[in-house]
Design a protein around this motif. Sequence first.
Motif, PDB file in Angstrom:
ATOM      1  N   THR A 163       0.816  -1.214   0.000  1.00  0.00           N
ATOM      2  CA  THR A 163       0.000   0.000   0.000  1.00  0.00           C
ATOM      3  C   THR A 163       0.849   1.263   0.000  1.00  0.00           C
ATOM      4  O   THR A 163       0.345   2.340  -0.310  1.00  0.00           O
ATOM      5  CB  THR A 163      -0.914   0.026   1.235  1.00  0.00           C
ATOM      6  N   GLY A 164       2.120   1.144   0.393  1.00  0.00           N
ATOM      7  CA  GLY A 164       2.967   2.319   0.515  1.00  0.00           C
ATOM      8  C   GLY A 164       2.706   3.125   1.770  1.00  0.00           C
ATOM      9  O   GLY A 164       3.321   4.170   1.973  1.00  0.00           O
ATOM     10  N   ASP A 165       1.809   2.623   2.637  1.00  0.00           N
ATOM     11  CA  ASP A 165       1.479   3.337   3.868  1.00  0.00           C
ATOM     12  C   ASP A 165       2.324   2.834   5.029  1.00  0.00           C
ATOM     13  O   ASP A 165       2.365   1.630   5.313  1.00  0.00           O
ATOM     14  CB  ASP A 165       0.001   3.161   4.213  1.00  0.00           C
ATOM     15  N   LEU A 166       2.979   3.774   5.712  1.00  0.00           N
ATOM     16  CA  LEU A 166       3.768   3.441   6.890  1.00  0.00           C
ATOM     17  C   LEU A 166       2.853   3.285   8.102  1.00  0.00           C
ATOM     18  O   LEU A 166       1.940   4.088   8.311  1.00  0.00           O
ATOM     19  CB  LEU A 166       4.789   4.543   7.170  1.00  0.00           C
ATOM     20  N   VAL A 167       3.085   2.223   8.880  1.00  0.00           N
ATOM     21  CA  VAL A 167       2.274   1.992  10.078  1.00  0.00           C
ATOM     22  C   VAL A 167       3.183   1.698  11.265  1.00  0.00           C
ATOM     23  O   VAL A 167       4.326   1.279  11.102  1.00  0.00           O
ATOM     24  CB  VAL A 167       1.287   0.816   9.877  1.00  0.00           C
ATOM     25  N   GLU A 168       2.644   1.925  12.458  1.00  0.00           N
ATOM     26  CA  GLU A 168       3.346   1.602  13.696  1.00  0.00           C
ATOM     27  C   GLU A 168       2.433   0.752  14.572  1.00  0.00           C
ATOM     28  O   GLU A 168       1.233   1.030  14.683  1.00  0.00           O
ATOM     29  CB  GLU A 168       3.736   2.872  14.462  1.00  0.00           C
ATOM     30  N   LEU A 169       2.999  -0.291  15.194  1.00  0.00           N
ATOM     31  CA  LEU A 169       2.256  -1.140  16.115  1.00  0.00           C
ATOM     32  C   LEU A 169       2.493  -0.650  17.527  1.00  0.00           C
ATOM     33  O   LEU A 169       3.634  -0.640  18.002  1.00  0.00           O
ATOM     34  CB  LEU A 169       2.695  -2.600  15.977  1.00  0.00           C
ATOM     35  N   ARG A 170       1.417  -0.177  18.163  1.00  0.00           N
ATOM     36  CA  ARG A 170       1.505   0.308  19.541  1.00  0.00           C
ATOM     37  C   ARG A 170       0.385  -0.324  20.350  1.00  0.00           C
ATOM     38  O   ARG A 170      -0.787  -0.051  20.104  1.00  0.00           O
ATOM     39  CB  ARG A 170       1.373   1.835  19.593  1.00  0.00           C
ATOM     40  N   GLY A 171       0.758  -1.182  21.292  1.00  0.00           N
ATOM     41  CA  GLY A 171      -0.242  -1.861  22.093  1.00  0.00           C
ATOM     42  C   GLY A 171      -1.133  -2.731  21.230  1.00  0.00           C
ATOM     43  O   GLY A 171      -0.659  -3.501  20.397  1.00  0.00           O
ATOM     44  N   ASP A 172      -2.447  -2.597  21.388  1.00  0.00           N
ATOM     45  CA  ASP A 172      -3.385  -3.424  20.635  1.00  0.00           C
ATOM     46  C   ASP A 172      -3.899  -2.711  19.392  1.00  0.00           C
ATOM     47  O   ASP A 172      -4.941  -3.065  18.847  1.00  0.00           O
ATOM     48  CB  ASP A 172      -4.561  -3.828  21.526  1.00  0.00           C
ATOM     49  N   ARG A 173      -3.142  -1.716  18.905  1.00  0.00           N
ATOM     50  CA  ARG A 173      -3.596  -0.918  17.775  1.00  0.00           C
ATOM     51  C   ARG A 173      -2.489  -0.762  16.741  1.00  0.00           C
ATOM     52  O   ARG A 173      -1.293  -0.775  17.068  1.00  0.00           O
ATOM     53  CB  ARG A 173      -4.013   0.464  18.281  1.00  0.00           C
ATOM     54  N   VAL A 174      -2.879  -0.609  15.485  1.00  0.00           N
ATOM     55  CA  VAL A 174      -1.960  -0.303  14.395  1.00  0.00           C
ATOM     56  C   VAL A 174      -2.300   1.105  13.905  1.00  0.00           C
ATOM     57  O   VAL A 174      -3.455   1.389  13.570  1.00  0.00           O
ATOM     58  CB  VAL A 174      -2.082  -1.312  13.242  1.00  0.00           C
ATOM     59  N   TYR A 175      -1.300   1.982  13.876  1.00  0.00           N
ATOM     60  CA  TYR A 175      -1.529   3.385  13.528  1.00  0.00           C
ATOM     61  C   TYR A 175      -0.856   3.728  12.201  1.00  0.00           C
ATOM     62  O   TYR A 175       0.276   3.312  11.939  1.00  0.00           O
ATOM     63  CB  TYR A 175      -0.973   4.307  14.614  1.00  0.00           C
ATOM     64  N   PHE A 176      -1.554   4.508  11.382  1.00  0.00           N
ATOM     65  CA  PHE A 176      -0.969   5.034  10.154  1.00  0.00           C
ATOM     66  C   PHE A 176      -0.136   6.266  10.500  1.00  0.00           C
ATOM     67  O   PHE A 176      -0.575   7.130  11.271  1.00  0.00           O
ATOM     68  CB  PHE A 176      -2.061   5.415   9.158  1.00  0.00           C
ATOM     69  N   VAL A 177       1.059   6.354   9.923  1.00  0.00           N
ATOM     70  CA  VAL A 177       1.946   7.476  10.242  1.00  0.00           C
ATOM     71  C   VAL A 177       2.401   8.252   9.014  1.00  0.00           C
ATOM     72  O   VAL A 177       3.091   9.268   9.149  1.00  0.00           O
ATOM     73  CB  VAL A 177       3.179   6.994  11.038  1.00  0.00           C
ATOM     74  N   GLY A 178       2.031   7.824   7.818  1.00  0.00           N
ATOM     75  CA  GLY A 178       2.425   8.572   6.627  1.00  0.00           C
ATOM     76  C   GLY A 178       2.686   7.655   5.450  1.00  0.00           C
ATOM     77  O   GLY A 178       2.526   6.433   5.532  1.00  0.00           O
TER      78      GLY A 178
END
Length: 437
Positions: free
Chosen positions: A321-336
Amino acid sequence: MYEDRTTAGALSTAADHPVILSDGSPPLTRQALRNDALGLRHRVPRGATVALVGPGSRLVAAAIVALEGWAARVELVGDLSPAVSSPDAVVLRSDEIDGVPGPPSTDDGASTRGEVDQVHTAWRLFSSGTTGLPTPTDHSLDSLTRRTRPADNRLDRGDRESRRWGLLYPPMRMAGIQVLLQAIHGGDSLVDAGTAELEARLDRFVRSGVDALSATPTMWRMILRSRAGDRLPLRQITMGGEIATQSLLNALRNRFGARITHVYASTEAGAAFSVNDAIEGFPRHYLDTPPGGVALDVRDGVLFVHAPGSSTAAPDGFVSTGDLVELRGDRVYFVGRASGLVNVGGDKVSPERVEETLRQHPAVQDAVVVPRRSSITGWVLTSEVVLAPSNDGLAPGDLRSALRAFVTEQLSRSHAPARITVVSELSLSSTGKASRA
């Protein structure tokens, strides 16, 4: 057959119910779609390649029903240059066809819904071309409808009222296709207010009783600032295309009290998954238990989607997808976006992260950050900001200094924009995203 479920099955009830309502044309009803009211099968030989050109939602809706299983490929050119389509394509222009019914088809369409003479139809979507030439991706109708909500499912859940969607996206781009398919497949209606200014379209939606709306996060922030926004009787809020931040989700929930859905879809991967809990990012368990059977994976910090129906899929069926994500706790966050990372003075900087930091300042309602080449630092950041009503009347120089200091404190000096311009509204790309040109 899948076509039965998405076309004939979806149109089997309330045949006179309008699917598309648009200015200057009579409503396009379910019965009209079933009967190929625009005469597309008459205009297109079986097995041909077709290019749909122009802004017409009526043409796209008619093509979805009439040309699936009939044409070999349907290319959704839309407002892009017709030169991106195949040279041998049969060109259908919305300004020539939308309001002009074609001759009745000599084929009743029965063979397109069964096993006889079935043609596999590829649906070709194009990237916007904002970072270069538009690139094509072929999908099956199956991959495009993975996240639409069938009418039968709505009835099973006790929701017996159909929805009336407002169309804010170009109908031939991925986000617009998703709204159109929801109207066709979900037993809903769609109001197409054309390409007028946002305030005028919202006024039309209010008059037409629109209670469901899909837009990018940037457009939703504009709606929250609009005069007509307060008058929209929304029951369903859908968003996609950009990072949905918690501050925006909270503001929408407080303003409308509607169901909020974040849909993840891209031109390359199709419709992948949706989140309905009004929390930023998506649940981490989606990586282990794929929502709707669409497998997800994170590789080197980039989200991958299993989309074997996409022509851009790797041999394992996954699409980056080209989308950067971060795994924090029980969630996956989009960062750019991976392609958006730039080196500023030796630090890797995500423009999206700087934007959200600027929005957290009490003087700012919205912001976009655009990197520019620099012979000294490699890149510098420039920003446009929309001020909040309560910006304390700071002088321009004091405001810029305060915003740079705020970003430096929250992130680092390399993240602080070198130039900050105050604007009344952000410019939008053709797909409703904040323009980074």
